[in-house]
Design a protein around this motif. Sequence first.
Motif, short mmCIF file in Angstrom:
data_model
loop_
_atom_site.label_atom_id
_atom_site.label_comp_id
_atom_site.label_asym_id
_atom_site.label_seq_id
_atom_site.Cartn_x
_atom_site.Cartn_y
_atom_site.Cartn_z
N LEU A 189 -0.87 -1.41 -4.55
CA LEU A 189 -0.04 -1.64 -5.37
C LEU A 189 0.27 -3.00 -5.59
CD1 LEU A 189 2.78 0.98 -3.86
CD2 LEU A 189 1.09 1.31 -5.65
N ALA A 249 -4.67 3.00 -3.17
CA ALA A 249 -3.56 2.97 -2.57
C ALA A 249 -2.71 1.36 -2.92
CB ALA A 249 -3.59 3.18 -1.11
N TYR A 299 0.94 -1.07 -0.04
CA TYR A 299 -0.03 0.08 0.07
C TYR A 299 0.85 1.34 0.03
CZ TYR A 299 -3.96 -2.88 1.10
OH TYR A 299 -4.77 -4.03 0.72
N ASP A 300 0.50 2.32 -0.83
CA ASP A 300 1.07 3.50 -1.07
C ASP A 300 0.95 4.25 0.35
OD1 ASP A 300 0.87 6.54 -1.56
OD2 ASP A 300 2.31 5.62 -3.10
N GLY A 315 7.20 1.62 -6.79
CA GLY A 315 6.90 1.93 -5.56
C GLY A 315 6.48 0.90 -4.76
N GLY A 325 6.19 0.09 -0.61
CA GLY A 325 4.90 0.03 0.11
C GLY A 325 4.81 -0.55 1.23
#
Length: 247
Positions: free
Chosen positions: A134, A132, A78-79, A206, A210
């Motif tokens: 990823l 959010a 998750y971002d 990213g 995360g």
Amino acid sequence: MQDMHQHYNYLLVGLSYLVAVLGSFTALQFALGIPLARTPGQRWGSILAAGTAMGGGAIWAMHFVAMLACSMGAQATYDVVLTAISVLLAVVVSSLGLAIAGSLVFRWTNLLAGGSLMGLGVAGMHYLGMSAMLMSAQVTYDMRLVALSVLIAIIASIAALWLAFNLRGKLQMLGSALVMGIAVCGMHYTGMAAATFNQGGTLPAGFEQGVRGDHLGGVIGIIVMVMLVLALGISIVRQYRRSVLSI
């Protein structure tokens, strides 16, 4: 691309419901202080406490525990920034909804306005939390189910605000919290039913930075439940002291 099927750990589904109920019950306890506040500071303190319990516990923490319960056959992280914004959104809209509905004189217009704002915020938090994620998959939505999830969120929020300012007994509040838990979970799992995950080929940028879903969900579930139990205990003690002083 191949569709990824959702599978649920029903023990964690039950935990997500427990978090929603506990958050709702705690929020109802704190909301008692809003109409009883004697100063603006006391009123906003009660609003923020109730909004944090509802937004941070019943809504946001429930969402991520429920996401932990869902297995799609692919690892997700998750971002951090979007996840932080999602919790802020949930707390802010819950607090604003309580502030609008909790005026000294009850008005249906305030209830509908506050509930609609809170419901849109709840739905926004859910889909922001989804964005959010990823993972090596693309998400598409059935807009009919998305609309239904938003409607459930608005109705549930209106019901939550009405219950917060119209019920006083402990058993009534417990029953209300049980109903609110069903409503909040209903919104979330309807939103999940609206989503189709299509397996992709590469991980997004990213991903490595995360927060892992199992870490996030497990930590949130434990910490929030402890915090809400403590907050609930403090609220009950305060009400007991007030009742003793009023005798």
